[in-house]
Design an enzyme around this catalytic site. Structure first.
Site, PDB file in Angstrom:
ATOM      1  N   HIS A 159       0.869  -1.184   0.000  1.00  0.00           N
ATOM      2  CA  HIS A 159       0.000   0.000   0.000  1.00  0.00           C
ATOM      3  C   HIS A 159       0.901   1.228   0.000  1.00  0.00           C
ATOM      4  O   HIS A 159       1.842   1.305   0.795  1.00  0.00           O
ATOM      5  CB  HIS A 159      -0.895  -0.009   1.234  1.00  0.00           C
ATOM      6  CG  HIS A 159      -2.017   0.979   1.148  1.00  0.00           C
ATOM      7  ND1 HIS A 159      -1.831   2.331   1.246  1.00  0.00           N
ATOM      8  CD2 HIS A 159      -3.346   0.805   0.951  1.00  0.00           C
ATOM      9  CE1 HIS A 159      -2.993   2.946   1.104  1.00  0.00           C
ATOM     10  NE2 HIS A 159      -3.934   2.040   0.936  1.00  0.00           N
TER      11      HIS A 159
ATOM     12  N   ARG B 155      -6.031  10.306  -0.383  1.00  0.00           N
ATOM     13  CA  ARG B 155      -5.650  10.775  -1.730  1.00  0.00           C
ATOM     14  C   ARG B 155      -6.868  10.913  -2.627  1.00  0.00           C
ATOM     15  O   ARG B 155      -6.906  11.762  -3.509  1.00  0.00           O
ATOM     16  CB  ARG B 155      -4.600   9.845  -2.340  1.00  0.00           C
ATOM     17  CG  ARG B 155      -3.191  10.123  -1.817  1.00  0.00           C
ATOM     18  CD  ARG B 155      -2.170   9.129  -2.356  1.00  0.00           C
ATOM     19  NE  ARG B 155      -2.439   7.806  -1.823  1.00  0.00           N
ATOM     20  CZ  ARG B 155      -2.517   6.702  -2.553  1.00  0.00           C
ATOM     21  NH1 ARG B 155      -2.294   6.754  -3.852  1.00  0.00           N
ATOM     22  NH2 ARG B 155      -2.781   5.555  -1.991  1.00  0.00           N
TER      23      ARG B 155
END
Lengths: 241, 575
Positions: free
Chosen positions: B328, B348
């Protein structure tokens, strides 16, 4: 050269970190552990293989409820072992499970109001508003407030306030009225999601499209493309800002 | 507040922020997304899968000769806890008999049990820890489902295929994407509280690699909300679903004709072996993050040791894409106590930006995960040396969260990211005002046991769903597709295993496949004292471990939880 200097400095810092150790009492027995350890890390550092008392290790699952006392402090503290730091003199034990009866119910036969609470978790109404649950909650949730809301039948408020509950059950263990707060929270969230939502017309329409087979031909086309053709389509696709 | 040595660097992030806000609000990409060649370049040079020693050929079993992730090959080339010759009574007197055995009490397992119960099929869930002690519980950001009017299931299909570098199994991706809207509705009917817009439509956000806003969410607790809803529903059917906790499966059982016929469980409380005879078996055991592949810290659950892979493989099931690992992009780096913890991609998705030590963007913030991770590793590598070092030897880049409030307004972060705020508040860092320090963290098993869209494997009667399966995501999964995966395939496994169990008749139970595995190990000349499945990782310091082994005469005890010699530790992740 610059990096080398930094590296030496960095190793010095590491040593310093290693040197700072504290005494903790795990189930009454003294162990010396690094002071920056979480309770969970301290238990493992002491050599235990945790079987009951560790789950996600990141504060979501509620498996690692722990109670502890600190020197010179009469209070019995609660916390999650995975996110609570050890302190000098901490005396701790983990709670391997929380005995309680989850009610068996049929969500389809309930209504999102006070009757659901009365039927499923009637013990909720024993609340004396002492606030012990609030103090016990490792997530700092207003547990007592949502139990009070449950008694008033404000299911949406219960759902909102209990949203971040990790169901560790520490509130239920500390509650003098023997309420199982976290289960009231779960019930209320389910009632809210099921009955108090606003319907999505978009979702209805999308389901209708899928069931009518609207996308079949496009799927067949896409699934028939080779990597090169698919790649071209992919890198050429427009992206919503 | 960051300590002094980092707070100075935070100022650089603040300095560049106004300009970055302007660009973000302009609607133009904040950084040019990579094309196919650029992606290939950064992956091959910096992704950990491509590092020397990352893979090796496995010497036994159905994938013999194929390159697999090294740690995976190691646990496949290990001994069983079971000695078939000594355990024949296990086969003649099963401890439990059930129509459907479900191994794993996470999202996929619960869905399988609920679906089976709706069809009148009784099941038994056997799980290693408590029910719901699963990676499902930990997902934060969201689930992909093409529910908005600008989107379509086929767009979702194209995004997922591209994210997986077109290696995904098309039939699996079709059912993944086509079932998605129904999963949203089904979960809602079970009482999942989705984030919604005032008009009732689903709130959707971007994730890495999405071409439409498609991420549905429950603040940043989607996994906890879905998992607790499913568990609660499972427990509302005690007449149909029985649950055995702290009883992981350590081998599958076959019948004399090669059909799967249940499993041997190992009670962590009593160290007993228990036999379950079942007409059909579903493996829903999740992934392998606790193998700490390549020494990486992991976002995974304590029980994620790849047990399902091991038992399925020994029984003869073929694995797919077990040469690829997902890191990740945004695991926590600071403070040390939460190193490796997941920072949701929703950050994000909402406009958060990864920045180097100069406070500058160096990658499009929403590349697919493998590309984004490789770009962050490149930024921190000696080639660029643009990472930020912490005093304990970790390196990371900033993830600018305060920019989100500049885009969406004040109060947005605390409302949308209560879990992330809490994680950092504990250590005195306010992510509304300060960025987070991040580095890629071991996150997901891209591959697994090969399945078809009915969750069937190459072994009749054995079904696999969720992270333990392989093929859905190719060699790289997009954000929000694993939450979707266990929902879609958990339901499917429940449905098709039920149909199969209604008609099948079993022959005599057998553990011959375990004996055959031991013979094959010997023939291949594999000399190891490792025993798998590992069940739990060991975080005991090495000196304590040495004493434990000394007590056991230096022979790891087959039956003890102290036996684990696979002690990968969490080595530092400096590039």
């Amino acid at each position: 050269m610059q990096r080398e200097v930094e590296k030496t400095e960095h190793l010095g810092k590491l040593e310093q970190l290693r040197a700072n150790m504290v005494n903790v009492y795990i189930n009454g027995k003294r162990h010396i552990v690094p002071e920056h350890a979480t309770i969970m890390r301290a238990i493992e550092y002491a050599g235990h293989q945790i079987i009951r008392g560790a789950g996600c290790r990141e504060g979501f699952c509620g498996a690692c409820g722990t109670i502890y006392r600190l020197p010179g402090d009469y209070k019995l503290h609660t916390g999650l072992a995975c996110t609570t730091l050890v302190k000098e003199g901490m005396a701790l034990t983990q709670i391997p499970s929380v005995p309680m009866e989850k009610a068996v119910y049929d969500l389809e036969k309930l209504t999102p109001d006070v009757n659901a609470i009365l039927q499923v978790y009637p013990v909720t109404f024993r609340c004396v508003a002492c606030g012990t649950c609030n103090k016990a909650c490792p997530q700092n949730l207003p547990v007592m407030d949502y139990i009070q809301s449950a008694m008033r039948g404000d299911i949406a408020a219960v759902a909102d306030m209990s949203f971040d509950c990790v169901a560790c059950g520490l509130c239920a263990l500390r509650c003098p009225a023997e309420i199982i707060q976290h289960e009231v929270g779960i019930l209320s969230k389910r009632l809210t999601g099921r009955y108090l939502r606003k319907e999505s017309k978009e979702l209805d329409d999308r389901l209708e499209e899928i069931h009518s087979g609207k996308y079949n031909s496009e799927y067949v086309k896409l699934m028939g493309l080779d990597k090169v053709a698919l790649s071209e389509l992919y890198y050429g696709r427009d992206v919503e800002p | 507040m960051y300590p002094e040595y980092l707070s100075g660097q935070v100022k650089l992030v603040e300095k560049t922020r106004p300009k970055r806000v302007d660009l973000a609000l302009s609607g133009k990409p904040v950084y040019p997304p990579m094309n196919a060649e650029e992606r290939e370049d950064v992956l091959s040079k910096y992704h950990p899968d491509y590092a020397p020693g990352a893979k090796r050929a496995v010497r036994v079993g159905p994938n013999r000769g194929q390159e697999l992730t090294t740690e995976v090959a190691t646990i496949l080339e290990a001994h069983s806890m079971i000695r078939p010759k000594l355990t024949s009574t296990l086969l003649t007197e099963p401890d439990y008999e059930t129509d459907l055995l479900i191994i794993g009490g996470g999202g996929a397992g619960c869905w399988a049990a609920i679906t089976a119960a709706r069809k009148g099929m009784k099941s038994l869930i056997a799980t290693k820890l408590r029910m719901g002690d699963a990676y499902t519980m930990m997902s934060e950001g969201g689930m992909q489902a093409a529910v908005s009017r600008t989107d379509s299931p086929t767009r979702h299909y194209l995004d997922a295929m591209g994210g997986g570098h077109f290696d995904n199994d098309p039939a699996l991706v079709r059912v993944l994407t086509e079932d998605a809207p129904e999963v949203v509705r089904e979960l809602e009917n079970l009482g999942v509280m989705w984030d919604k817009m005032p008009d009732g439509s689903m709130q959707v956000l971007h994730g890495g690699g999405t071409s439409r806003k498609r991420m549905v969410s429950c603040r940043d607790y989607i996994g906890a909300i879905i998992m607790r809803t499913l568990m609660d529903e499972v427990r509302n059917h005690p007449d149909m679903i029985s649950v055995r906790e702290f009883e992981p499966a350590v081998e599958l059982l076959l019948d004399e004709h090669g059909k799967c016929a249940g499993a041997i469980l190992y009670s962590l409380d009593t160290e007993q072996f228990l036999t379950v005879k079942a007409k059909a078996t579903i493996i829903a055991t999740g992934g392998f993050g606790r193998l700490h592949i390549r020494g990486f810290a992991t976002t995974n659950h304590y029980g994620a040791t790849g047990d399902g892979l091991v038992i399925a493989y020994r029984a003869g099931a073929k694995l797919k894409y077990m040469d690829s690992v997902q890191y990740h992009p945004t695991g926590a780096v600071f403070p040390e106590q939460i190193a490796g913890f997941l920072i949701t991609e929703k950050i994000r998705g909402a406009g958060g930006q990864p920045l180097n030590k100069h406070g500058e963007l160096f990658v499009f913030p929403r590349e697919p995960r493998d590309v984004e991770s490789a770009a962050i590793i490149r930024e921190c590598s000696p080639d660029r040396n643009n990472g930020i070092d912490t005093w304990v030897g970790r390196t990371g880049v900033w993830l600018d969260s305060p920019i989100i409030e500049e885009i969406y307004g004040e109060g947005y972060i605390r409302k949308q990211f209560p879990g992330m705020c809490r994680q950092f508040d504990r250590f005195g860092i306010d992510i509304v005002k300060e960025p987070m320090l991040i580095y890629p963290s071991l996150h997901y098993q891209n591959g697994g046991v090969a399945i078809n869209e009915r969750c069937e494997t190459s072994i009749p009667g054995l079904y696999v769903a969720g992270e333990a399966s392989g093929g859905v995501h190719g060699r790289n999964r997009l954000m929000g597709n694993s939450v979707l995966d266990y929902n879609v395939f958990g339901r499917r496994a429940g449905q098709y295993a039920t149909e199969y169990a209604q008609t099948v008749t079993l022959g005599r139970l057998s553990l011959e496949h375990v004996a055959a595995h031991e013979r094959e190990m010997e023939y291949a000349g594999i000399d190891t004292d490792l025993i798998s499945p590992l069940i739990l990782p060991s975080y005991t310091p090495q000196d304590v471990k040495n004493h434990q082994l000394a007590r056991l005469g230096n022979v790891p005890a087959l039956h003890s939880m102290l036996r684990s010699r696979f002690a990968p530790g969490e080595r530092r992740t400096r590039p």
